[in-house]
Design an enzyme around this catalytic site. Structure first.
Site, PDB file in Angstrom:
ATOM      1  N   HIS A 109       0.819  -1.220   0.000  1.00 30.77           N
ATOM      2  CA  HIS A 109       0.000   0.000   0.000  1.00 30.77           C
ATOM      3  C   HIS A 109       0.852   1.269   0.000  1.00 30.77           C
ATOM      4  CE1 HIS A 109       0.441  -0.144   4.518  1.00 30.77           C
ATOM      5  NE2 HIS A 109       0.464   1.164   4.358  1.00 30.77           N
ATOM      6  N   ASP A 144       0.184  -7.572   1.436  1.00 28.45           N
ATOM      7  CA  ASP A 144       0.618  -6.181   1.602  1.00 28.45           C
ATOM      8  C   ASP A 144       2.145  -6.071   1.615  1.00 28.45           C
ATOM      9  OD1 ASP A 144       0.330  -3.481   1.755  1.00 28.45           O
ATOM     10  OD2 ASP A 144      -0.188  -3.416   3.878  1.00 28.45           O
ATOM     11  N   SER A 220       4.654   2.951   7.808  1.00 32.07           N
ATOM     12  CA  SER A 220       4.371   1.743   7.026  1.00 32.07           C
ATOM     13  C   SER A 220       5.532   1.386   6.114  1.00 32.07           C
ATOM     14  CB  SER A 220       3.113   1.946   6.178  1.00 32.07           C
ATOM     15  OG  SER A 220       1.970   2.005   6.988  1.00 32.07           O
TER      16      SER A 220
END
Length: 378
Positions: A109, A144, A220
Protein backbone atom coordinates in the site's frame (compact mmCIF):
# COMPACT_ATOMS: atom_id res chain seq x y z
CA UNK A 1 9.20 78.42 39.13
CA UNK A 2 11.31 79.48 36.18
CA UNK A 3 14.42 79.59 38.39
CA UNK A 4 13.75 76.03 39.65
CA UNK A 5 13.46 74.70 36.11
CA UNK A 6 16.73 76.32 35.07
CA UNK A 7 18.47 74.85 38.13
CA UNK A 8 17.22 71.32 37.34
CA UNK A 9 18.37 71.61 33.72
CA UNK A 10 21.82 72.76 34.88
CA UNK A 11 22.14 69.74 37.22
CA UNK A 12 21.22 67.31 34.46
CA UNK A 13 23.67 68.90 32.00
CA UNK A 14 26.43 68.84 34.60
CA UNK A 15 25.82 65.22 35.42
CA UNK A 16 25.91 64.25 31.75
CA UNK A 17 29.22 66.09 31.24
CA UNK A 18 30.71 64.36 34.29
CA UNK A 19 29.83 60.81 33.26
CA UNK A 20 30.77 61.22 29.61
CA UNK A 21 34.18 62.61 30.53
CA UNK A 22 35.15 59.43 32.42
CA UNK A 23 37.87 57.17 30.95
CA UNK A 24 35.73 54.01 30.58
CA UNK A 25 32.62 55.76 29.43
CA UNK A 26 30.49 53.95 26.87
CA UNK A 27 26.81 53.92 26.06
CA UNK A 28 26.85 50.14 26.33
CA UNK A 29 27.71 50.38 30.04
CA UNK A 30 24.30 51.87 30.72
CA UNK A 31 22.66 48.59 29.63
CA UNK A 32 25.00 46.13 31.34
CA UNK A 33 23.40 44.19 34.19
CA UNK A 34 24.55 44.90 37.67
CA UNK A 35 27.57 42.85 38.70
CA UNK A 36 26.76 40.48 41.52
CA UNK A 37 28.44 37.66 43.36
CA UNK A 38 25.14 35.81 43.77
CA UNK A 39 25.08 32.04 43.06
CA UNK A 40 23.32 30.77 39.90
CA UNK A 41 19.60 30.10 40.12
CA UNK A 42 20.08 26.36 39.64
CA UNK A 43 21.43 24.32 42.52
CA UNK A 44 24.70 22.45 42.75
CA UNK A 45 27.70 22.29 40.49
CA UNK A 46 27.73 21.44 36.80
CA UNK A 47 25.68 18.22 36.37
CA UNK A 48 27.68 15.20 35.19
CA UNK A 49 26.74 13.49 31.93
CA UNK A 50 24.28 10.63 32.32
CA UNK A 51 25.75 7.14 32.42
CA UNK A 52 24.00 5.20 29.67
CA UNK A 53 22.51 1.85 30.58
CA UNK A 54 23.28 -1.23 28.53
CA UNK A 55 19.76 -1.06 27.07
CA UNK A 56 20.23 2.57 26.02
CA UNK A 57 23.58 1.73 24.42
CA UNK A 58 21.88 -1.12 22.54
CA UNK A 59 19.18 1.26 21.25
CA UNK A 60 21.76 3.79 20.09
CA UNK A 61 23.94 1.19 18.38
CA UNK A 62 21.03 -0.34 16.48
CA UNK A 63 19.64 3.05 15.46
CA UNK A 64 22.97 4.34 14.14
CA UNK A 65 23.25 1.23 11.96
CA UNK A 66 19.64 0.68 10.90
CA UNK A 67 18.73 4.29 10.24
CA UNK A 68 21.25 4.39 7.38
CA UNK A 69 19.39 1.53 5.69
CA UNK A 70 15.87 2.89 6.29
CA UNK A 71 14.45 4.92 3.41
CA UNK A 72 11.62 7.34 2.80
CA UNK A 73 9.32 6.42 -0.10
CA UNK A 74 7.11 8.91 -1.93
CA UNK A 75 4.63 7.55 -4.45
CA UNK A 76 2.33 9.13 -6.99
CA UNK A 77 -0.61 6.87 -7.78
CA UNK A 78 -3.22 7.62 -10.45
CA UNK A 79 -6.78 6.70 -9.47
CA UNK A 80 -10.12 7.20 -11.19
CA UNK A 81 -12.54 9.77 -9.81
CA UNK A 82 -16.34 9.73 -10.16
CA UNK A 83 -16.01 10.94 -13.75
CA UNK A 84 -13.53 8.13 -14.65
CA UNK A 85 -10.71 10.64 -14.92
CA UNK A 86 -7.21 9.70 -13.71
CA UNK A 87 -6.14 11.96 -10.87
CA UNK A 88 -2.78 11.79 -9.06
CA UNK A 89 -2.61 11.06 -5.33
CA UNK A 90 0.64 11.38 -3.41
CA UNK A 91 1.53 9.02 -0.58
CA UNK A 92 4.48 8.59 1.75
CA UNK A 93 5.90 5.66 3.67
CA UNK A 94 9.06 3.86 4.63
CA UNK A 95 11.15 0.91 3.49
CA UNK A 96 14.55 -0.65 4.10
CA UNK A 97 17.48 -1.80 1.97
CA UNK A 98 18.17 -5.54 1.92
CA UNK A 99 21.11 -5.82 -0.49
CA UNK A 100 23.93 -3.81 -2.04
CA UNK A 101 22.16 -3.76 -5.43
CA UNK A 102 19.51 -1.40 -4.04
CA UNK A 103 16.55 -3.73 -3.42
CA UNK A 104 14.09 -2.45 -0.84
CA UNK A 105 11.29 -4.17 1.08
CA UNK A 106 8.15 -2.20 1.93
CA UNK A 107 4.35 -2.49 2.05
CA UNK A 108 2.29 -2.85 -1.10
CA UNK A 109 0.00 0.00 0.00
CA UNK A 110 3.02 2.32 0.29
CA UNK A 111 3.84 2.00 -3.41
CA UNK A 112 0.33 1.44 -4.80
CA UNK A 113 -1.89 3.40 -2.43
CA UNK A 114 -4.72 2.10 -0.27
CA UNK A 115 -6.97 1.74 -3.28
CA UNK A 116 -4.41 0.03 -5.55
CA UNK A 117 -4.31 2.45 -8.61
CA UNK A 118 -1.74 2.79 -11.34
CA UNK A 119 1.67 3.71 -10.02
CA UNK A 120 3.04 6.75 -11.79
CA UNK A 121 6.26 7.52 -9.93
CA UNK A 122 8.28 6.21 -7.01
CA UNK A 123 10.88 8.37 -5.29
CA UNK A 124 13.23 6.96 -2.63
CA UNK A 125 15.18 9.22 -0.28
CA UNK A 126 18.06 7.79 1.75
CA UNK A 127 19.16 8.90 5.21
CA UNK A 128 21.78 11.23 3.68
CA UNK A 129 18.97 12.94 1.70
CA UNK A 130 20.13 11.59 -1.68
CA UNK A 131 17.16 10.73 -3.92
CA UNK A 132 16.56 7.99 -6.48
CA UNK A 133 13.84 6.87 -8.84
CA UNK A 134 12.61 3.36 -8.02
CA UNK A 135 10.83 0.58 -9.86
CA UNK A 136 8.60 -2.21 -8.56
CA UNK A 137 10.12 -5.68 -8.93
CA UNK A 138 7.51 -7.81 -7.14
CA UNK A 139 4.27 -7.27 -5.26
CA UNK A 140 1.93 -9.37 -3.16
CA UNK A 141 -1.18 -7.26 -2.64
CA UNK A 142 -2.94 -9.85 -0.49
CA UNK A 143 0.00 -9.97 1.94
CA UNK A 144 0.62 -6.18 1.60
CA UNK A 145 4.25 -6.67 0.53
CA UNK A 146 6.34 -5.14 -2.23
CA UNK A 147 9.92 -5.30 -3.44
CA UNK A 148 11.29 -2.22 -5.20
CA UNK A 149 14.74 -1.28 -6.51
CA UNK A 150 16.94 1.77 -6.96
CA UNK A 151 20.20 2.03 -8.93
CA UNK A 152 22.70 3.11 -6.27
CA UNK A 153 25.47 5.60 -6.92
CA UNK A 154 27.46 4.60 -3.83
CA UNK A 155 27.93 1.81 -1.29
CA UNK A 156 24.75 1.13 0.66
CA UNK A 157 24.07 0.09 4.25
CA UNK A 158 21.72 -2.90 4.34
CA UNK A 159 19.77 -4.73 7.04
CA UNK A 160 19.87 -8.41 7.97
CA UNK A 161 16.62 -10.37 7.78
CA UNK A 162 15.97 -12.29 11.00
CA UNK A 163 13.65 -15.21 11.84
CA UNK A 164 10.07 -14.44 12.87
CA UNK A 165 9.07 -18.04 13.63
CA UNK A 166 10.58 -18.04 17.12
CA UNK A 167 9.54 -14.68 18.55
CA UNK A 168 8.30 -14.34 22.10
CA UNK A 169 5.80 -12.00 23.69
CA UNK A 170 7.71 -9.53 25.85
CA UNK A 171 10.95 -9.34 23.85
CA UNK A 172 12.22 -5.87 22.98
CA UNK A 173 11.65 -4.41 19.52
CA UNK A 174 12.65 -1.18 17.78
CA UNK A 175 10.76 0.55 14.96
CA UNK A 176 12.37 3.01 12.56
CA UNK A 177 10.58 5.00 9.90
CA UNK A 178 9.27 8.36 8.75
CA UNK A 179 6.04 9.08 10.63
CA UNK A 180 4.30 12.30 9.57
CA UNK A 181 7.31 12.94 7.24
CA UNK A 182 9.68 13.05 10.25
CA UNK A 183 12.53 11.07 8.74
CA UNK A 184 14.65 8.74 10.85
CA UNK A 185 12.32 8.43 13.85
CA UNK A 186 13.07 5.66 16.38
CA UNK A 187 10.53 4.19 18.79
CA UNK A 188 10.94 1.21 21.11
CA UNK A 189 8.65 -1.25 22.81
CA UNK A 190 7.96 -4.94 23.16
CA UNK A 191 6.10 -7.64 21.27
CA UNK A 192 2.63 -7.42 22.79
CA UNK A 193 1.09 -10.46 21.08
CA UNK A 194 1.61 -12.87 18.18
CA UNK A 195 -0.70 -14.37 15.61
CA UNK A 196 -3.07 -11.39 15.40
CA UNK A 197 -5.55 -11.06 12.53
CA UNK A 198 -6.49 -7.57 11.35
CA UNK A 199 -8.95 -6.67 8.62
CA UNK A 200 -10.90 -3.83 7.09
CA UNK A 201 -13.55 -3.72 4.39
CA UNK A 202 -11.37 -5.18 1.64
CA UNK A 203 -8.19 -6.57 3.22
CA UNK A 204 -7.33 -9.24 5.76
CA UNK A 205 -3.86 -9.85 7.21
CA UNK A 206 -3.24 -12.91 9.35
CA UNK A 207 -0.56 -13.98 11.84
CA UNK A 208 0.57 -10.40 12.50
CA UNK A 209 3.01 -9.23 15.19
CA UNK A 210 1.41 -6.80 17.67
CA UNK A 211 3.69 -4.23 19.33
CA UNK A 212 3.41 -1.22 21.59
CA UNK A 213 6.34 0.51 19.86
CA UNK A 214 4.76 3.68 18.46
CA UNK A 215 3.79 3.28 14.79
CA UNK A 216 2.17 6.22 13.01
CA UNK A 217 1.17 7.19 9.45
CA UNK A 218 4.39 7.19 7.43
CA UNK A 219 5.92 4.29 9.40
CA UNK A 220 4.37 1.74 7.03
CA UNK A 221 7.00 -0.35 5.29
CA UNK A 222 9.74 0.40 7.82
CA UNK A 223 11.66 -2.26 9.76
CA UNK A 224 10.74 -3.75 13.12
CA UNK A 225 14.03 -4.91 14.64
CA UNK A 226 15.06 -7.15 17.52
CA UNK A 227 17.78 -6.33 20.04
CA UNK A 228 20.41 -7.82 17.72
CA UNK A 229 19.47 -5.43 14.91
CA UNK A 230 17.79 -8.11 12.77
CA UNK A 231 14.58 -7.30 10.90
CA UNK A 232 11.80 -9.45 12.34
CA UNK A 233 8.83 -7.61 10.84
CA UNK A 234 7.60 -4.87 8.51
CA UNK A 235 5.57 -2.15 10.23
CA UNK A 236 2.18 -2.10 8.53
CA UNK A 237 -0.86 -0.90 10.46
CA UNK A 238 -2.16 0.75 13.62
CA UNK A 239 -5.35 0.51 15.62
CA UNK A 240 -6.81 4.00 15.71
CA UNK A 241 -7.87 6.66 13.22
CA UNK A 242 -5.03 9.19 13.43
CA UNK A 243 -1.95 8.00 15.29
CA UNK A 244 -0.44 5.55 17.72
CA UNK A 245 -2.38 4.43 20.79
CA UNK A 246 0.12 1.72 21.62
CA UNK A 247 -1.34 -0.95 19.34
CA UNK A 248 0.56 -1.46 16.10
CA UNK A 249 1.02 -4.41 13.77
CA UNK A 250 3.90 -5.72 11.68
CA UNK A 251 4.09 -8.41 9.01
CA UNK A 252 6.43 -11.25 10.09
CA UNK A 253 9.62 -11.07 8.05
CA UNK A 254 9.45 -14.76 7.12
CA UNK A 255 6.38 -13.96 5.04
CA UNK A 256 8.46 -11.45 3.08
CA UNK A 257 11.18 -14.08 2.67
CA UNK A 258 8.60 -16.27 0.92
CA UNK A 259 7.86 -13.49 -1.56
CA UNK A 260 11.60 -13.00 -2.15
CA UNK A 261 12.03 -16.72 -2.79
CA UNK A 262 9.29 -16.74 -5.41
CA UNK A 263 10.66 -13.57 -7.00
CA UNK A 264 14.10 -15.16 -7.35
CA UNK A 265 12.51 -18.25 -8.89
CA UNK A 266 10.45 -16.16 -11.28
CA UNK A 267 7.16 -17.28 -9.74
CA UNK A 268 4.15 -15.76 -8.01
CA UNK A 269 3.58 -15.06 -4.29
CA UNK A 270 2.51 -17.93 -2.06
CA UNK A 271 -1.10 -19.14 -2.28
CA UNK A 272 -3.70 -18.40 0.39
CA UNK A 273 -6.16 -20.71 2.10
CA UNK A 274 -8.66 -18.15 3.44
CA UNK A 275 -9.33 -19.22 7.03
CA UNK A 276 -8.99 -17.63 10.45
CA UNK A 277 -7.87 -20.16 13.07
CA UNK A 278 -7.42 -20.44 16.84
CA UNK A 279 -4.85 -22.86 18.32
CA UNK A 280 -6.49 -25.08 20.96
CA UNK A 281 -5.20 -28.02 22.98
CA UNK A 282 -5.29 -29.63 26.43
CA UNK A 283 -8.00 -28.53 28.86
CA UNK A 284 -9.38 -25.91 26.47
CA UNK A 285 -9.79 -28.50 23.71
CA UNK A 286 -11.57 -30.87 26.08
CA UNK A 287 -13.84 -28.07 27.30
CA UNK A 288 -14.89 -27.59 23.66
CA UNK A 289 -15.52 -31.36 23.21
CA UNK A 290 -12.46 -31.68 20.96
CA UNK A 291 -9.54 -34.12 21.11
CA UNK A 292 -7.07 -33.20 23.86
CA UNK A 293 -4.21 -33.18 21.34
CA UNK A 294 -5.96 -30.21 19.78
CA UNK A 295 -5.05 -28.43 16.57
CA UNK A 296 -6.17 -25.31 14.70
CA UNK A 297 -9.87 -24.52 15.21
CA UNK A 298 -11.35 -22.75 12.18
CA UNK A 299 -13.18 -19.63 13.31
CA UNK A 300 -14.22 -18.29 9.91
CA UNK A 301 -13.90 -19.11 6.23
CA UNK A 302 -13.45 -16.30 3.72
CA UNK A 303 -16.12 -16.38 0.96
CA UNK A 304 -14.72 -17.26 -2.45
CA UNK A 305 -11.49 -18.66 -0.98
CA UNK A 306 -9.85 -22.02 -1.58
CA UNK A 307 -11.08 -23.13 1.85
CA UNK A 308 -14.67 -22.26 0.97
CA UNK A 309 -14.42 -24.15 -2.34
CA UNK A 310 -13.18 -27.23 -0.47
CA UNK A 311 -16.09 -27.12 1.96
CA UNK A 312 -14.24 -26.25 5.15
CA UNK A 313 -16.50 -24.98 7.93
CA UNK A 314 -16.13 -22.05 10.27
CA UNK A 315 -17.75 -21.39 13.64
CA UNK A 316 -21.54 -21.48 13.89
CA UNK A 317 -22.03 -20.39 17.48
CA UNK A 318 -20.03 -19.37 20.53
CA UNK A 319 -19.61 -20.61 24.09
CA UNK A 320 -18.12 -19.08 27.21
CA UNK A 321 -15.13 -20.89 28.71
CA UNK A 322 -13.43 -19.37 31.78
CA UNK A 323 -15.11 -16.01 31.06
CA UNK A 324 -13.93 -16.00 27.43
CA UNK A 325 -16.34 -16.18 24.50
CA UNK A 326 -15.00 -18.67 21.96
CA UNK A 327 -16.54 -19.35 18.52
CA UNK A 328 -17.16 -23.08 18.08
CA UNK A 329 -18.65 -25.49 15.57
CA UNK A 330 -15.90 -25.09 12.98
CA UNK A 331 -13.56 -27.77 11.71
CA UNK A 332 -10.46 -28.60 13.77
CA UNK A 333 -7.33 -29.00 11.62
CA UNK A 334 -5.23 -31.72 13.26
CA UNK A 335 -2.72 -32.37 10.46
CA UNK A 336 -1.43 -30.62 7.34
CA UNK A 337 -0.08 -32.77 4.51
CA UNK A 338 0.17 -35.64 6.97
CA UNK A 339 2.15 -33.65 9.56
CA UNK A 340 0.47 -33.24 12.97
CA UNK A 341 -0.31 -29.65 13.96
CA UNK A 342 2.08 -28.74 16.78
CA UNK A 343 1.87 -24.94 16.78
CA UNK A 344 -0.05 -22.06 15.22
CA UNK A 345 2.48 -21.73 12.39
CA UNK A 346 1.83 -25.21 10.99
CA UNK A 347 -0.60 -23.91 8.38
CA UNK A 348 1.35 -20.85 7.28
CA UNK A 349 4.56 -22.89 7.08
CA UNK A 350 2.86 -25.44 4.84
CA UNK A 351 1.47 -22.73 2.58
CA UNK A 352 4.93 -21.20 2.27
CA UNK A 353 6.11 -24.43 0.61
CA UNK A 354 3.27 -24.45 -1.92
CA UNK A 355 2.75 -22.88 -5.33
CA UNK A 356 -0.56 -21.54 -6.65
CA UNK A 357 -2.56 -24.40 -8.16
CA UNK A 358 -0.99 -27.08 -5.98
CA UNK A 359 -3.00 -29.15 -3.52
CA UNK A 360 -3.00 -29.17 0.27
CA UNK A 361 -4.25 -32.14 2.29
CA UNK A 362 -5.90 -31.24 5.59
CA UNK A 363 -6.86 -33.79 8.24
CA UNK A 364 -9.80 -32.36 10.17
CA UNK A 365 -11.94 -33.34 13.13
CA UNK A 366 -15.65 -32.79 12.39
CA UNK A 367 -18.79 -34.08 14.12
CA UNK A 368 -16.87 -36.52 16.28
CA UNK A 369 -14.77 -38.14 13.59
CA UNK A 370 -11.59 -37.52 11.60
CA UNK A 371 -11.56 -37.07 7.84
CA UNK A 372 -9.25 -35.76 5.11
CA UNK A 373 -10.06 -32.89 2.77
CA UNK A 374 -8.09 -31.96 -0.33
CA UNK A 375 -7.81 -28.22 -1.02
CA UNK A 376 -6.81 -26.82 -4.42
CA UNK A 377 -4.88 -23.63 -3.69
CA UNK A 378 -5.55 -20.53 -5.73
Amino acid sequence: MKTRTLLLAALLAGGFLFFTSQKNWGLRRLFQPLQTNAAPMWSGAEAPRAVLSSDEKNNIEIYQMANQATVNITSVVYEENWFFQLVPRRGVGSGFLIDAEGRILTNHHVVAGEGGGRVGELQVTLADQSSYRAQILAADEAADLALIKITPRKKLTVLRLGDSDHLQVGQKVLAIGNPFRLQGTLTTGVISALGRTIEDSDKRLEDMIQTDAAINPGNSGGPLLDSAGNVIGINTAILGPGGSIGIGFAIPINRAKTMLTWYQAGGRPRPRLGVDVLPVSGDLAEALDLPREGGLLILSVQPGSAAAAAGLRGARRSVIVSNYRIPVGGDLIVAVDGRPVEDRNALSSALARKRPGEGLELTIYRDGRTQKIRVSLG
